[in-house]
Design an enzyme around this catalytic site. Structure first.
Site: not given
Ligand code: MRU
Length: 344
Positions: A47, A202, A243, A254
């Site tokens: 995010a 990830q 997010d 996520k």
């Molecule tokens: O789909 P992504 O990889 O962008 O999802 C990321 C996440 O869900 C993270 O946990 C969230 O963005 C926080 S990042 C500091």
């Protein structure tokens, strides 16, 4: 510590997070469309990093436009500017940090006199993007410090985390991973259990990579091992990023985060969310109103380009889930450790 991006004079370099951990490829963008595509295609993700990349993408485009028409007055640029912001806003719908960055750009525009030339405005846009990035880095470091207040246990913590919330997902340092980094620095961390984070991995690809690089002890598990690890008393607390956090504390993060929160409640394990205040969407009353992005079916049908399911399988691939606030023990921000009931 790896940084996800670097900007200089109309160019944004993004490390291609799809190629990590095995290849370090940098992709250079000099226009908004390139950066918008990089966000959609997950070259850059997480995010806060999405918010920073969006701001830099806008800066790249205005820089390029100012190079070709430096004296153009802003009054003749209004429609183009609006189209840019609309395009950027359409990249990924869930992470509110994207809209936070765009709002800053919109506010910057509103403060301008319409007879200013584009080349002067371009400098302001660039400064704004750099300021947002610098601010996010400071914010993450502060979140890390507050994480030390959250974990008051006497013994070194065994922490489980999900997805990647580290320097690759932010301007640097990380949110949930920032808490983990701070615990490690303070000598209060025993082990990080890293969920691999299906389907996009990830955790396995990026979080394991960051922890390896920083010499932080970690153990990789697949997502479906979390319950057993908890039953075996291998987890003191769970910390994840966010997010979007609704005004009542419901949190989109996520896919797989909600599973962990339910498991934590069953096993009586604290479940924390670490996020900048900018991730709190006070205009969104509850989790039901958070738009959840659907990702392409390919991400489930393949692993790193290798097919693993019958071609043509029907797929449901929500990128995020929403954890109800009552399952969240604390929300750690750059300002404080908030406990429920939440009312932002
Ligand atoms: O789909 P992504 O990889 O962008 O999802 C990321 C996440 O869900 C993270 O946990 C969230 O963005 C926080 S990042 C500091």
């Amino acid at each position: 510590m790896f940084r996800a991006m670097s900007y200089s004079q109309g160019f944004l370099s993004l490390i291609d997070q799809r190629a990590l951990p095995h290849k370090e490829l940098w992709i250079k963008s000099r226009c908004l469309e390139d950066v918008a595509k990089a966000i959609e295609d997950m070259v850059v993700r997480g995010a806060p990093a999405i918010g920073c990349a969006a701001a830099f993408g806008i800066a790249c485009q205005v820089h390029a436009d100012a190079a070709s028409t430096p004296d153009l007055k802003l009054c003749s640029y209004q429609e183009t500017w609006n189209q840019y912001l609309t395009r950027m806003a359409a990249t990924r719908p869930t992470a509110v940090n994207l809209f936070y960055a765009i709002k800053h750009m919109r506010d910057l525009w509103s403060s301008q006199s319409m007879d200013r030339p584009l080349n002067q405005f371009a400098l302001d846009v660039e400064s704004k993007a750099l300021a947002l990035e610098a601010d996010d880095l400071k914010t993450c470091q502060a979140i890390g410090s507050h994480g030390l207040e959250f974990w008051k246990g006497q013994k070194k913590a065994r922490v489980l985390t999900h997805c990647n919330t580290g320097s690759l997902a932010t301007a640097g340092y990380g949110t949930a991973l920032g808490v983990i980094r701070s615990l490690h620095k303070a000598g209060r961390l025993e082990m990080v259990l890293v969920d691999e984070t299906r389907p996009y991995l990830q955790g396995a690809r990026l979080t394991a990579f960051e922890l390896e690089q920083d010499g932080i002890p970690y153990t990789l598990i697949s997502d479906n091992m979390a319950a057993y690890a908890m039953q075996k008393s291998m987890v003191d607390f769970v910390v994840v990023g966010a997010d979007r956090i609704a005004a009542n504390g419901d949190t989109a993060n996520k896919i797989g985060t909600y599973n962990l929160a339910v498991l934590c409640q069953y096993h009586n394990i604290p479940f924390a969310v670490a996020a900048p205040k900018a991730t709190i969407d006070v205009h969104c009353p509850d989790g039901a109103r958070i738009p959840v992005e659907q990702r392409p079916s390919k991400e489930l049908l393949e692993v790193q380009g290798v097919a693993i399911a019958p071609t043509g399988s029907q797929v449901w691939n929500p990128s995020f889930d929403v954890t109800p606030a009552h399952l969240i023990s604390a929300i750690i921000t750059e300002e404080t450790v908030c406990r429920g009931p939440y009312a932002f």
